[in-house]
Design a protein around this motif. Structure first.
Motif, PDB file in Angstrom:
ATOM      1  N   UNK A 209       0.689  -1.361   0.003  1.00  0.00           N
ATOM      2  CA  UNK A 209      -0.257   0.315  -0.186  1.00  0.00           C
ATOM      3  C   UNK A 209       0.958   1.843  -0.114  1.00  0.00           C
ATOM      4  N   UNK A 210       0.823   2.274  -0.931  1.00  0.00           N
ATOM      5  CA  UNK A 210       1.003   3.351  -1.110  1.00  0.00           C
ATOM      6  C   UNK A 210       1.389   4.362   0.086  1.00  0.00           C
ATOM      7  N   UNK A 211       2.068   5.219   0.086  1.00  0.00           N
ATOM      8  CA  UNK A 211       1.515   5.979   1.726  1.00  0.00           C
ATOM      9  C   UNK A 211       1.987   7.698   1.057  1.00  0.00           C
ATOM     10  N   UNK A 212       0.720   8.417   1.063  1.00  0.00           N
ATOM     11  CA  UNK A 212       0.575   9.462   0.518  1.00  0.00           C
ATOM     12  C   UNK A 212      -0.401   9.964   1.810  1.00  0.00           C
ATOM     13  N   UNK A 213       0.506  11.331   1.812  1.00  0.00           N
ATOM     14  CA  UNK A 213      -0.051  12.464   2.917  1.00  0.00           C
ATOM     15  C   UNK A 213      -0.371  13.521   2.184  1.00  0.00           C
ATOM     16  N   UNK A 214      -1.865  14.359   2.755  1.00  0.00           N
ATOM     17  CA  UNK A 214      -2.056  15.844   2.244  1.00  0.00           C
ATOM     18  C   UNK A 214      -1.555  16.392   3.608  1.00  0.00           C
ATOM     19  N   UNK A 215      -1.473  18.250   3.314  1.00  0.00           N
ATOM     20  CA  UNK A 215      -1.988  19.208   3.933  1.00  0.00           C
ATOM     21  C   UNK A 215      -3.054  19.971   3.956  1.00  0.00           C
ATOM     22  N   UNK A 216      -4.143  20.278   5.129  1.00  0.00           N
ATOM     23  CA  UNK A 216      -5.226  20.813   4.867  1.00  0.00           C
ATOM     24  C   UNK A 216      -5.455  21.494   5.945  1.00  0.00           C
ATOM     25  N   UNK A 217      -6.213  22.261   5.188  1.00  0.00           N
ATOM     26  CA  UNK A 217      -7.170  23.007   6.580  1.00  0.00           C
ATOM     27  C   UNK A 217      -7.897  23.245   6.549  1.00  0.00           C
ATOM     28  N   UNK A 218      -9.111  23.812   8.057  1.00  0.00           N
ATOM     29  CA  UNK A 218     -10.287  23.890   7.623  1.00  0.00           C
ATOM     30  C   UNK A 218     -10.449  25.221   7.220  1.00  0.00           C
ATOM     31  N   UNK A 219     -12.315  25.433   6.026  1.00  0.00           N
ATOM     32  CA  UNK A 219     -12.638  25.747   5.154  1.00  0.00           C
ATOM     33  C   UNK A 219     -13.552  26.695   5.994  1.00  0.00           C
ATOM     34  N   UNK A 220     -13.535  27.490   6.346  1.00  0.00           N
ATOM     35  CA  UNK A 220     -14.825  28.412   7.080  1.00  0.00           C
ATOM     36  C   UNK A 220     -15.184  29.596   6.480  1.00  0.00           C
ATOM     37  N   UNK A 221     -14.548  29.825   5.088  1.00  0.00           N
ATOM     38  CA  UNK A 221     -15.360  30.576   3.970  1.00  0.00           C
ATOM     39  C   UNK A 221     -15.946  29.621   3.241  1.00  0.00           C
ATOM     40  N   UNK A 222     -17.276  29.726   3.571  1.00  0.00           N
ATOM     41  CA  UNK A 222     -18.295  28.207   2.283  1.00  0.00           C
ATOM     42  C   UNK A 222     -19.261  29.757   1.420  1.00  0.00           C
ATOM     43  N   UNK A 223     -19.744  28.146   0.407  1.00  0.00           N
ATOM     44  CA  UNK A 223     -19.396  28.849  -1.155  1.00  0.00           C
ATOM     45  C   UNK A 223     -19.382  28.799  -2.124  1.00  0.00           C
ATOM     46  N   UNK A 224     -20.118  29.200  -3.545  1.00  0.00           N
ATOM     47  CA  UNK A 224     -19.210  29.033  -4.448  1.00  0.00           C
ATOM     48  C   UNK A 224     -18.471  30.288  -4.945  1.00  0.00           C
TER      49      UNK A 224
END
Length: 220
Positions: free
Chosen positions: A1-16
């Protein structure tokens, strides 16, 4: 199984509108992570690492470590939305996975041994791949990057089915779990069709024309 890691942040500003602004900034990809008896969470994934990861076929059949502001979530990709004509990701859906619960995924099917295949090399056959992916079920730790089938000894007239696959330990076929009637064909090797050339067709036409002429002369 490959090892992938991604960084992300919480998104509070929502909508299109917020998503469009995020894409215009060209640094993050809007996404959502859901499942695992938790509320869905809107996030923004760091773009450079994400774009590099999707170049690897195994990314789509791997458990990914999603690091959201320092907290890790184990997820799999459920959907990627792309721009209709630009090479851009517009949104991603991630599903949380639990180490103790099986997940269902489609994994790539790799065909090996084509160059040595008896039916192709010695019997003028041609390969027809009928399935590029296989639906499987397993615990996250057992998830394979892909499945493989060797056709080195396959002859013309051979049709291989899901039941011909050797699955890794802990992995089951979703289709076969529904019964033998779902043992779908995944590839076949058939006799190569001989296609008539234009010269052959012209010669055939002249021959027919000549025959008609001889018949007319004999009738006279």
């Amino acid at each position: 199984m490959s090892d992938f890691s991604l960084k992300a942040s919480v998104r509070n500003d929502l909508g299109k509108g917020a998503s469009r602004r995020l894409r215009r900034a060209n640094e993050q990809v809007p996404a959502v992570v859901y499942g695992g008896n938790k509320d869905a969470q809107s996030i923004a994934v760091e773009k450079t690492a994400f774009y590099k990861a999707i170049e690897d076929e195994s990314f789509f059949s791997s458990v990914i470590t999603l690091v959201i502001e320092g907290k890790e979530e184990q997820v799999v990709v459920r959907d990627l939305q792309r721009h209709p004509y630009k090479p851009l990701l517009t949104h991603a859906d991630f599903l949380r996975v639990d180490a103790t619960h099986e997940i269902t995924m489609n994994v790539p099917l790799h065909v090996t041994g084509e160059e040595a295949c008896v039916g192709i090399k010695d019997q003028d056959g041609e390969l027809h791949v009928l399935a590029n992916e296989v639906a499987i079920s397993c615990l996250p730790k057992d998830l394979p990057d892909y499945l493989e089938i060797d056709i080195s000894n396959a002859e013309v007239g051979t049709t291989l089915h899901l039941s011909d696959l050797t699955l890794p330990a802990g992995v089951t076929s979703v289709d076969l779990s529904h019964g033998e009637d779902h043992d779908n064909a995944i590839l076949s090797i058939t006799k190569m069709k001989v296609r008539a050339t234009e010269d052959d067709e012209d010669e055939g036409g002249e021959s027919e024309s000549g025959s008609e002429g001889e018949e007319d002369n004999s009738a006279e």
